[in-house]
Design a protein around this motif. Structure first.
Motif, mmCIF file in Angstrom:
data_model
loop_
_atom_site.group_PDB
_atom_site.id
_atom_site.type_symbol
_atom_site.label_atom_id
_atom_site.label_comp_id
_atom_site.label_asym_id
_atom_site.label_seq_id
_atom_site.Cartn_x
_atom_site.Cartn_y
_atom_site.Cartn_z
ATOM 1 N N THR A 169 46.957 32.276 35.438
ATOM 2 C CA THR A 169 46.281 31.130 34.825
ATOM 3 C C THR A 169 45.095 30.676 35.666
ATOM 4 N N GLN A 170 45.231 30.746 36.987
ATOM 5 C CA GLN A 170 44.136 30.316 37.850
ATOM 6 C C GLN A 170 42.963 31.288 37.762
ATOM 7 N N THR A 171 43.266 32.587 37.693
ATOM 8 C CA THR A 171 42.204 33.592 37.611
ATOM 9 C C THR A 171 41.447 33.503 36.290
ATOM 10 N N LEU A 172 42.177 33.337 35.201
ATOM 11 C CA LEU A 172 41.538 33.274 33.882
ATOM 12 C C LEU A 172 40.886 31.920 33.623
ATOM 13 N N GLY A 173 41.289 30.912 34.402
ATOM 14 C CA GLY A 173 40.707 29.583 34.260
ATOM 15 C C GLY A 173 41.690 28.608 33.646
ATOM 16 N N LYS A 174 42.256 27.749 34.470
ATOM 17 C CA LYS A 174 43.280 26.824 33.988
ATOM 18 C C LYS A 174 42.752 25.861 32.925
ATOM 19 N N SER A 175 41.441 25.609 32.922
ATOM 20 C CA SER A 175 40.878 24.668 31.950
ATOM 21 C C SER A 175 40.975 25.190 30.513
ATOM 22 N N HIS A 176 41.168 26.505 30.359
ATOM 23 C CA HIS A 176 41.284 27.078 29.013
ATOM 24 C C HIS A 176 42.656 26.788 28.395
ATOM 25 N N TRP B 232 43.775 27.334 24.484
ATOM 26 C CA TRP B 232 44.843 28.337 24.529
ATOM 27 C C TRP B 232 46.167 27.745 25.000
ATOM 28 N N ALA B 233 47.230 28.423 24.598
ATOM 29 C CA ALA B 233 48.556 28.182 25.180
ATOM 30 C C ALA B 233 48.897 29.413 26.013
ATOM 31 N N PHE B 234 49.396 29.173 27.203
ATOM 32 C CA PHE B 234 49.834 30.292 28.062
ATOM 33 C C PHE B 234 51.355 30.356 27.983
ATOM 34 N N MET C 201 40.975 37.585 41.486
ATOM 35 C CA MET C 201 41.769 36.849 42.484
ATOM 36 C C MET C 201 43.061 37.606 42.774
ATOM 37 N N VAL C 202 43.419 37.690 44.056
ATOM 38 C CA VAL C 202 44.632 38.394 44.453
ATOM 39 C C VAL C 202 45.692 37.384 44.845
ATOM 40 N N HIS C 203 46.867 37.508 44.279
ATOM 41 C CA HIS C 203 47.985 36.635 44.602
ATOM 42 C C HIS C 203 48.531 37.021 45.965
ATOM 43 N N GLN C 204 49.241 36.132 46.636
ATOM 44 C CA GLN C 204 49.785 36.420 47.956
ATOM 45 C C GLN C 204 50.739 37.604 47.926
ATOM 46 N N SER C 205 51.308 37.914 46.743
ATOM 47 C CA SER C 205 52.188 39.067 46.621
ATOM 48 C C SER C 205 51.394 40.355 46.494
ATOM 49 N N GLY C 206 50.074 40.262 46.238
ATOM 50 C CA GLY C 206 49.252 41.452 46.075
ATOM 51 C C GLY C 206 48.941 41.765 44.629
ATOM 52 N N ILE C 207 49.636 41.139 43.672
ATOM 53 C CA ILE C 207 49.351 41.347 42.253
ATOM 54 C C ILE C 207 48.038 40.646 41.898
ATOM 55 N N HIS C 208 47.210 41.292 41.068
ATOM 56 C CA HIS C 208 45.935 40.689 40.669
ATOM 57 C C HIS C 208 45.688 40.928 39.190
ATOM 58 N N VAL C 209 44.818 40.135 38.614
ATOM 59 C CA VAL C 209 44.423 40.300 37.215
ATOM 60 C C VAL C 209 43.359 41.387 37.138
ATOM 61 N N SER C 210 43.557 42.352 36.261
ATOM 62 C CA SER C 210 42.599 43.455 36.136
ATOM 63 C C SER C 210 41.299 42.974 35.494
ATOM 64 N N LEU C 211 40.224 43.697 35.755
ATOM 65 C CA LEU C 211 38.938 43.373 35.144
ATOM 66 C C LEU C 211 39.011 43.544 33.626
ATOM 67 N N ALA C 212 39.852 44.492 33.181
ATOM 68 C CA ALA C 212 39.998 44.725 31.738
ATOM 69 C C ALA C 212 40.582 43.502 31.044
ATOM 70 N N LEU C 213 41.581 42.869 31.667
ATOM 71 C CA LEU C 213 42.186 41.682 31.070
ATOM 72 C C LEU C 213 41.204 40.516 31.097
ATOM 73 N N GLU C 214 40.519 40.322 32.215
ATOM 74 C CA GLU C 214 39.534 39.246 32.290
ATOM 75 C C GLU C 214 38.462 39.409 31.213
ATOM 76 N N SER C 215 37.950 40.634 31.070
ATOM 77 C CA SER C 215 36.889 40.891 30.101
ATOM 78 C C SER C 215 37.376 40.666 28.669
#
Length: 328
Positions: A103-110, A77-79, A1-15
């Motif tokens: 948090t939205q990209t990684l899943g807020k339910s976690h 988890w705690a963020f 997911m890409v934030h409106q600022s252009g910053i995104h979560v890398s695949l490495a972090l998601e994995s």
């Protein structure tokens, strides 16, 4: 997911985040690098959760913000957002603005808890206890209300941190203007020069004068404005028209765009205090647009107002008197 600022979560972090639930990892650090959020250090689980927290502060830097994904129980988890008081203003704004996207990209339910701290000790066992006491003292909230409360608390804490770094008495967001920058603006205000180009150095937190002088023809302006990085320009269009031009080329990095956009209003307010009243505010994403025709069109459309014909005055007819008629 890409934030409106252009910053995104890398695949490495998601994995890595997906796999930590099955690993003996109690904490995963994440940081913003370039235009993505990347994984950082990890911490193995200890005997107790409080022992896990006591291992976190030594991984934190005095000046570098980061996110902390802390596993409280299996897949719970705690963020945490760590933004040191000593971090530069740009980093504080960037991490605060990007948190919701992560948090939205990684899943807020976690994430069953949210934490925020400006000191390393905020994430020790003692800091976690203080956080829990504060959370338990609050009135019970629904899940949606709790999420909104977390957002409000984080925003207010970040605002307090940012306020200490703002320059002017009205809390304008802009890096301090050094004496050479003020001198260039004063010379522009007095008419000694008709063009000043300025850029922002986010690392040094300064506003720098790149060029100060006079241009003879309008089209010369675009030759001075950088083609690949943002800039602010002050320009005398003629003897009575001050122009402020904000250039942000499409090739600029996300970081640069956010800094210049955020500081734009604060900068013009500080320039106003130094004696410059802008008649025209212009924004371009391609410096090639700053040709003579475009500048003239911008000025004429903003300053020239259509002349509305006023109806001629007619003397009213006196009461109880018939209007005069012209004999036929």
């Amino acid at each position: 997911m890409v934030h409106q600022s252009g910053i995104h979560v890398s695949l490495a972090l998601e994995s890595q985040f997906r796999s930590t639930s099955t690993d003996s990892i109690c904490m995963l650090q994440a940081h913003i690098s370039g235009e993505s959020v990347e994984p950082g250090a990890t911490q193995s689980q200890h005997n107790t959760l409080l022992d896990d927290f006591d291992s976190i502060p030594k991984l934190l830097n005095d000046t570098t913000p980061c996110y902390l994904l802390i596993q409280l129980a299996m897949d719970k988890w705690a963020f945490a957002t760590y933004i040191s008081d000593r971090a530069n203003m740009w980093s504080k704004m960037l991490y605060a603005a990007t948190k919701a996207m992560v948090t939205q990209t990684l899943g807020k339910s976690h994430f069953i808890d949210m934490m925020f701290g400006t000191m390393q000790d905020d994430f020790s066992s003692a800091g976690y206890k203080r956080h829990c006491v504060h959370a338990e003292s609050s009135a019970p909230l629904t899940e949606q209300e709790q999420e909104l409360e977390w957002i409000r608390n984080d925003e207010s804490k970040v605002a307090e941190v940012l306020t200490m770094d703002l320059q002017c008495s009205h809390a304008r967001a802009i890096y301090p203007l050094h004496e050479d920058t003020k001198r260039a603006i004063w010379e522009f205000a007095s008419g000694t020069v008709n063009f000043v180009l300025l850029t922002i150095d986010s690392q040094k937190e300064t506003v720098n004068v790149e060029y100060e002088g006079s241009v003879q023809l309008h089209y010369e302006m675009k030759q001075r404005v950088p083609q690949n990085v943002p800039s602010y320009a002050l320009y005398w269009f003629d003897g009575s028209t001050h122009m402020f031009v904000y250039s942000c080329p499409s090739s600029s990095s996300v970081w640069e765009c956010m800094v210049y956009s955020t500081f734009r209003h604060g900068f013009t307010e500080c320039v106003h205090d130094l004696g410059v009243e802008f008649d025209i505010h212009m924004e371009v994403d391609n410096p090639e647009e700053l040709n003579a025709e475009a500048l003239e069109s911008e000025v004429s459309s903003r300053l020239v107002k259509p002349v509305v014909a006023q109806p001629k005055f007619k003397r009213p007819v006196p009461p109880n008197r018939r209007p005069r008629t012209t004999p036929s």
